[in-house]
Design an enzyme around this catalytic site. Structure first.
Site, PDB file in Angstrom:
ATOM      1  NE  ARG A   1      -2.381   1.247   3.647  1.00  0.00           N
ATOM      2  CZ  ARG A   1      -3.116   1.500   4.740  1.00  0.00           C
ATOM      3  NH1 ARG A   1      -4.424   1.537   4.638  1.00  0.00           N
ATOM      4  NH2 ARG A   1      -2.559   1.688   5.899  1.00  0.00           N
TER       5      ARG A   1
ATOM      6  CB  THR B   1      -2.089   7.359  -3.060  1.00  0.00           C
ATOM      7  OG1 THR B   1      -1.540   6.047  -3.241  1.00  0.00           O
ATOM      8  CG2 THR B   1      -1.148   8.391  -3.685  1.00  0.00           C
TER       9      THR B   1
ATOM     10  CG  ASP C   1       1.751  -3.437   9.617  1.00  0.00           C
ATOM     11  OD1 ASP C   1       1.921  -4.660   9.421  1.00  0.00           O
ATOM     12  OD2 ASP C   1       1.880  -2.577   8.744  1.00  0.00           O
TER      13      ASP C   1
ATOM     14  CG  ASP D   1       5.286  -4.070  10.875  1.00  0.00           C
ATOM     15  OD1 ASP D   1       6.006  -4.587  10.005  1.00  0.00           O
ATOM     16  OD2 ASP D   1       5.004  -2.853  10.897  1.00  0.00           O
TER      17      ASP D   1
END
Length: 209
Positions: free
Chosen positions: A104, A108, A200, A203
Site C-alpha cells: 500500500r 495515496t 500492522d 509487523d
C-alpha cells in the site's frame, strides 16, 4: 449485506481480543491468527464439495463422504495473509496455495501489485483469499480482480478485522464474493488504519517492528 458473515462465536471473540492487545507477543500473535482462522473455516468452508468413497470399518464395508481436497485453493495477500494459511491447511492439507503480493502506498493508500502466482487450474477451485485486515478494501479488491482475470469464479474472502468502509467497498466491487470476518470495527483513521484495530498485522506476525 447478504454476502457478509460476521462471527459472534465466543471463542473467536475471546481470541480476537487477545490478538488486539499491545502486550501480546509475536509468537502468541501468530498462534492466535492460526487458531482464529481455523475456527472461522468451519463456517466458511461449509460448501466444500464432497464425494462418496467406500471404506472398511472394523465392522463392515460402507460408503461414506469425504472432501474433494483438490477443489480448494488458498490465496494469501502478502505478506500478512501468510499468517492465515496454516490455519486452513490444518483442516484441508491437500489444498493448493497461491500467492498475491500487494503493498500500500503510504501517501495515496492505493494498492500496488508486485507478485502473482496461482494454481494452474484456479478456475476449477473454490478460492479462499486471506488477509488479517480489511481496511480500505483496495488490496482485496485488486487481488480478487486479478484472480478473476485468471478464471477464478467461486471466491471467498476471510479476514480477522474489518472496517465498515472496507466491507462496503469490497461488497460493491465484487458482490459475488462472500466475506467472512471476526470483527467489524468502528472506522478508518486519517492514515487508513482500522480503529480500534490491532496495528500492522504483518509487523506483528513477523516481528518486523
Amino acid at each position: 449485506m447478504n454476502n457478509v458473515t460476521i462471527f459472534d462465536h465466543p471463542l473467536i471473540q475471546h481470541k480476537t481480543t487477545i490478538l488486539r492487545q499491545t502486550k501480546t507477543s509475536n509468537k502468541e500473535f501468530r498462534e492466535l491468527v492460526e487458531e482464529i482462522t481455523m475456527l472461522m473455516c468451519f463456517e466458511a468452508l461449509r460448501d466444500l464439495p464432497l464425494e462418496e468413497v467406500e471404506i472398511e470399518t472394523p465392522i463392515t464395508k460402507t460408503t461414506q463422504k469425504m472432501i474433494k481436497g483438490k477443489k480448494l485453493a488458498v490465496v494469501p495477500i502478502l505478506r500478512a495473509g501468510l499468517g492465515m494459511v496454516n490455519g486452513l491447511l490444518q483442516l484441508v492439507p491437500s489444498a493448493k496455495v497461491g500467492h498475491i503480493g500487494m503493498y500500500r502506498d503510504e501517501e495515496t493508500l492505493e494498492p500496488h501489485e508486485y507478485y502473482c502466482k496461482l494454481p494452474a487450474d484456479i478456475e476449477e477451485r473454490l478460492i479462499v483469499v486471506v488477509d488479517p485486515m480489511l481496511a480500505t478494501g483496495g488490496s482485496a479488491i485488486d487481488a480478487i480482480r486479478q484472480i478473476k482475470g485468471y478464471g477464478g469464479t467461486h471466491i471467498k474472502f476471510l479476514c480477522m478485522i474489518a472496517a465498515p468502509e472496507g466491507i462496503k467497498a469490497l461488497s460493491e466491487a465484487h458482490p459475488d464474493v462472500e466475506i467472512y470476518c471476526a470483527n467489524v470495527d468502528e472506522k478508518l483513521n486519517e492514515n487508513g488504519y482500522i480503529v480500534p484495530g490491532l496495528g500492522d498485522a504483518g509487523d506483528r506476525i513477523f516481528g518486523t517492528k
